[in-house]
Design a protein around this motif. Sequence first.
Motif, mmCIF file in Angstrom:
data_model
loop_
_atom_site.group_PDB
_atom_site.id
_atom_site.type_symbol
_atom_site.label_atom_id
_atom_site.label_comp_id
_atom_site.label_asym_id
_atom_site.label_seq_id
_atom_site.Cartn_x
_atom_site.Cartn_y
_atom_site.Cartn_z
ATOM 1 N N VAL A 29 -0.570 6.626 -15.785
ATOM 2 C CA VAL A 29 -0.310 5.636 -14.762
ATOM 3 C C VAL A 29 0.145 4.706 -15.564
ATOM 4 C CG1 VAL A 29 -0.676 4.410 -13.402
ATOM 5 C CG2 VAL A 29 -1.523 7.002 -12.936
ATOM 6 N N ILE A 30 -0.662 3.896 -16.595
ATOM 7 C CA ILE A 30 -0.211 2.712 -16.842
ATOM 8 C C ILE A 30 1.143 2.882 -17.923
ATOM 9 C CG2 ILE A 30 -0.659 1.039 -19.260
ATOM 10 C CD1 ILE A 30 -3.623 1.317 -17.468
ATOM 11 N N ASN A 31 0.635 3.995 -19.076
ATOM 12 C CA ASN A 31 2.328 3.754 -19.107
ATOM 13 C C ASN A 31 3.634 4.514 -18.460
ATOM 14 O OD1 ASN A 31 1.295 4.764 -22.279
ATOM 15 N ND2 ASN A 31 1.140 6.772 -22.250
ATOM 16 N N TYR A 32 3.523 5.070 -17.412
ATOM 17 C CA TYR A 32 4.851 5.737 -16.122
ATOM 18 C C TYR A 32 4.552 4.066 -15.671
ATOM 19 C CZ TYR A 32 6.790 7.829 -12.236
ATOM 20 O OH TYR A 32 7.961 8.132 -11.694
ATOM 21 N N ALA A 33 3.985 3.137 -15.568
ATOM 22 C CA ALA A 33 4.148 2.620 -15.090
ATOM 23 C C ALA A 33 5.038 1.953 -16.528
ATOM 24 C CB ALA A 33 3.445 0.809 -13.973
ATOM 25 N N HIS A 34 4.466 0.958 -17.084
ATOM 26 C CA HIS A 34 5.464 0.120 -17.529
ATOM 27 C C HIS A 34 6.932 0.758 -18.814
ATOM 28 C CE1 HIS A 34 1.462 -1.431 -19.858
ATOM 29 N NE2 HIS A 34 2.117 -1.993 -19.276
ATOM 30 N N LYS A 35 7.171 2.633 -18.188
ATOM 31 C CA LYS A 35 8.232 3.104 -18.100
ATOM 32 C C LYS A 35 9.306 2.151 -17.318
ATOM 33 C CE LYS A 35 10.699 7.292 -18.260
ATOM 34 N NZ LYS A 35 10.373 9.061 -18.371
ATOM 35 N N TYR A 36 8.905 1.942 -16.292
ATOM 36 C CA TYR A 36 9.740 1.390 -15.328
ATOM 37 C C TYR A 36 10.288 0.291 -15.100
ATOM 38 C CZ TYR A 36 11.041 6.749 -14.422
ATOM 39 O OH TYR A 36 11.755 7.640 -14.060
ATOM 40 N N ILE A 40 1.113 -1.175 -0.227
ATOM 41 C CA ILE A 40 -0.508 -0.071 -0.448
ATOM 42 C C ILE A 40 0.697 1.373 -0.255
ATOM 43 C CG2 ILE A 40 -1.743 1.509 1.301
ATOM 44 C CD1 ILE A 40 -2.867 -1.319 2.390
ATOM 45 N N LEU A 41 2.086 1.141 0.417
ATOM 46 C CA LEU A 41 2.525 2.526 0.664
ATOM 47 C C LEU A 41 3.337 2.688 -0.308
ATOM 48 C CD1 LEU A 41 4.016 2.459 4.367
ATOM 49 C CD2 LEU A 41 2.536 3.371 3.556
ATOM 50 N N GLU A 42 3.881 1.795 -0.846
ATOM 51 C CA GLU A 42 4.339 1.275 -2.333
ATOM 52 C C GLU A 42 3.654 2.303 -3.410
ATOM 53 O OE1 GLU A 42 8.185 -1.665 -2.166
ATOM 54 O OE2 GLU A 42 5.981 -2.343 -2.600
ATOM 55 N N VAL A 43 2.262 1.984 -3.672
ATOM 56 C CA VAL A 43 1.659 2.054 -4.279
ATOM 57 C C VAL A 43 0.814 3.827 -4.037
ATOM 58 C CG1 VAL A 43 -1.154 2.270 -4.809
ATOM 59 C CG2 VAL A 43 0.287 0.152 -4.954
ATOM 60 N N LEU A 44 0.984 4.249 -2.920
ATOM 61 C CA LEU A 44 1.244 5.398 -2.633
ATOM 62 C C LEU A 44 2.249 6.518 -3.258
ATOM 63 C CD1 LEU A 44 -0.704 7.522 -1.700
ATOM 64 C CD2 LEU A 44 0.691 7.261 0.154
ATOM 65 N N GLN A 45 3.570 6.351 -2.626
ATOM 66 C CA GLN A 45 4.837 6.929 -3.430
ATOM 67 C C GLN A 45 4.264 6.361 -4.795
ATOM 68 O OE1 GLN A 45 8.374 4.445 -3.614
ATOM 69 N NE2 GLN A 45 9.628 5.815 -2.207
ATOM 70 N N PHE A 46 4.025 5.367 -5.941
ATOM 71 C CA PHE A 46 4.159 5.626 -7.252
ATOM 72 C C PHE A 46 3.378 6.488 -7.295
ATOM 73 C CE2 PHE A 46 2.141 4.429 -10.393
ATOM 74 C CZ PHE A 46 2.876 3.434 -11.685
ATOM 75 N N TYR A 47 1.978 6.326 -7.092
ATOM 76 C CA TYR A 47 1.501 7.492 -7.903
ATOM 77 C C TYR A 47 1.740 9.301 -7.144
ATOM 78 C CZ TYR A 47 -3.112 9.164 -8.369
ATOM 79 O OH TYR A 47 -4.418 10.313 -8.752
ATOM 80 N N ILE A 48 2.652 9.312 -6.531
ATOM 81 C CA ILE A 48 2.631 10.152 -6.153
ATOM 82 C C ILE A 48 3.463 10.598 -7.632
ATOM 83 C CG2 ILE A 48 3.722 12.121 -4.412
ATOM 84 C CD1 ILE A 48 3.048 10.948 -2.861
ATOM 85 N N TYR A 49 4.476 10.171 -7.979
ATOM 86 C CA TYR A 49 5.787 10.135 -8.301
ATOM 87 C C TYR A 49 5.416 10.195 -10.384
ATOM 88 C CZ TYR A 49 10.036 9.684 -5.794
ATOM 89 O OH TYR A 49 10.804 9.547 -4.826
ATOM 90 N N ALA A 50 3.983 9.300 -10.320
ATOM 91 C CA ALA A 50 2.809 9.479 -11.607
ATOM 92 C C ALA A 50 2.973 10.412 -11.537
ATOM 93 C CB ALA A 50 2.167 8.251 -11.467
ATOM 94 N N ARG A 51 2.067 11.170 -10.599
ATOM 95 C CA ARG A 51 1.597 12.479 -11.269
ATOM 96 C C ARG A 51 2.320 13.157 -11.358
ATOM 97 N NH1 ARG A 51 -2.814 11.657 -13.366
ATOM 98 N NH2 ARG A 51 -2.951 14.388 -13.203
ATOM 99 N N MET A 52 3.669 13.885 -10.738
ATOM 100 C CA MET A 52 4.639 14.898 -10.759
ATOM 101 C C MET A 52 5.526 14.459 -11.848
ATOM 102 S SD MET A 52 3.216 16.316 -8.531
ATOM 103 C CE MET A 52 4.241 17.809 -8.689
ATOM 104 N N ASP A 53 5.169 13.324 -12.030
ATOM 105 C CA ASP A 53 6.610 12.611 -12.901
ATOM 106 C C ASP A 53 7.712 12.743 -13.124
ATOM 107 O OD1 ASP A 53 6.868 11.654 -15.941
ATOM 108 O OD2 ASP A 53 6.738 12.999 -16.722
ATOM 109 N N TRP A 54 8.278 12.213 -11.065
ATOM 110 C CA TRP A 54 9.546 12.493 -11.204
ATOM 111 C C TRP A 54 10.019 11.340 -11.538
ATOM 112 C CZ3 TRP A 54 7.753 14.203 -5.373
ATOM 113 C CH2 TRP A 54 7.111 15.244 -5.654
ATOM 114 N N ASP A 55 11.583 11.160 -11.280
ATOM 115 C CA ASP A 55 12.189 9.287 -11.507
ATOM 116 C C ASP A 55 12.078 8.264 -10.425
ATOM 117 O OD1 ASP A 55 13.947 7.836 -12.583
ATOM 118 O OD2 ASP A 55 15.913 9.566 -12.914
ATOM 119 N N LEU A 56 11.071 7.061 -11.158
ATOM 120 C CA LEU A 56 11.359 6.370 -10.140
ATOM 121 C C LEU A 56 12.037 5.485 -10.171
ATOM 122 C CD1 LEU A 56 8.557 5.195 -8.948
ATOM 123 C CD2 LEU A 56 8.180 3.910 -10.385
#
Length: 343
Positions: free
Chosen positions: A293-300, A247-263
């Motif tokens: 969100v999906i593109n961001y996940a696939h990018k990483y 759950i905490l990792e999903v929250l972190q992922f979502y913040i990074y994805a919305r802000m387009d930070w380097d995961l």
Amino acid sequence: MNFLTSLVNLTKKIYHVGMTIVVLIPLLLTMGADDSEKRDIIENENATNPHIVSYGEMEISAHRSGAGIAPQNTLMAFEKVLKDNDKFGVDIYEFDVQVTKDGKLIIMHDLTYDATSNAVEEFGRENVYANELTYEEAQVLNMGENFQVNGEYPYRGLRGDDIPYNLHVPLCEDIIDYIEKNSGDKKYDYIIEIKSKGEDGEKAADELQRIIKEKGLTERAIWASSNQSVSNYMRDTYPEIARSANILEVLQFYIYARMDWDLDLANVSYSALHIPYGSSAADGLINLGTRKVINYAHKYNIAAQYWTINDAEAVEYLAKNGADCVMTDYPDMAYETLKNIKY
């Protein structure tokens, strides 16, 4: 209250306020945002993660082995889907595991037997936990007791020898053996969530790792736990098995994805996201199923897999946005929907 205690409490308050602000800023930025038709799909041909699929080939996972078509997490459900997979189109079996009092790894979702079986009647009390009974003691239960279809309970009231063989509490290893022996040329993947907590969760992870390794399923299985300590144990002890974000990792992922930070800077170690498409409480605010969100996940190199998708509109939406998998109680519905989608 001494000065040190006051200082500690103040520090805690500042921390929680700060974390709330950090979380809310990107969430507020998403209000009403749905970019599903506004950006291109990232093609996945170069993905090294075996759980990422090519666009237009989204996979179907039978959630709790197909909870809408047969009693969840029972051999009956696995049999029904496996024997008629031309109707269900399942690629992945999703189920939940826990350890019993005697250390057996069983397939079961809820922490107690109450909701799905006749446990309250059988043991004369509520809250009959999975880890309170041995595997043999649990065999008296009818795991189809509360399964409802078309307003009826077809298996209610069955007791003793009248309980069908495929409605008893199943062992994880037996179910996997059944699937592997009866799948023909098709090789199914597995999504397995550990529901046990604490030391029981670690015991469950140890046993599940043994099963996955001995059955040669390391490349076909993703395991998960919503319990932070168990998820950390899985990550640290068995890094060779693909893991879903907690759950905490999903929250972190979502913040990074919305802000387009380097995961990459977050040093994530999970291979998949098991996330909802949305919820009534978050409509218009959080949408985890957008192309961004999906593109961001696939990018990483992270697979985007969604639960619990039980309507055709959501299946089509996620498929068109490039999701890798939908977990559904009604795989036949999802299969019919996917066959008619025009990408």
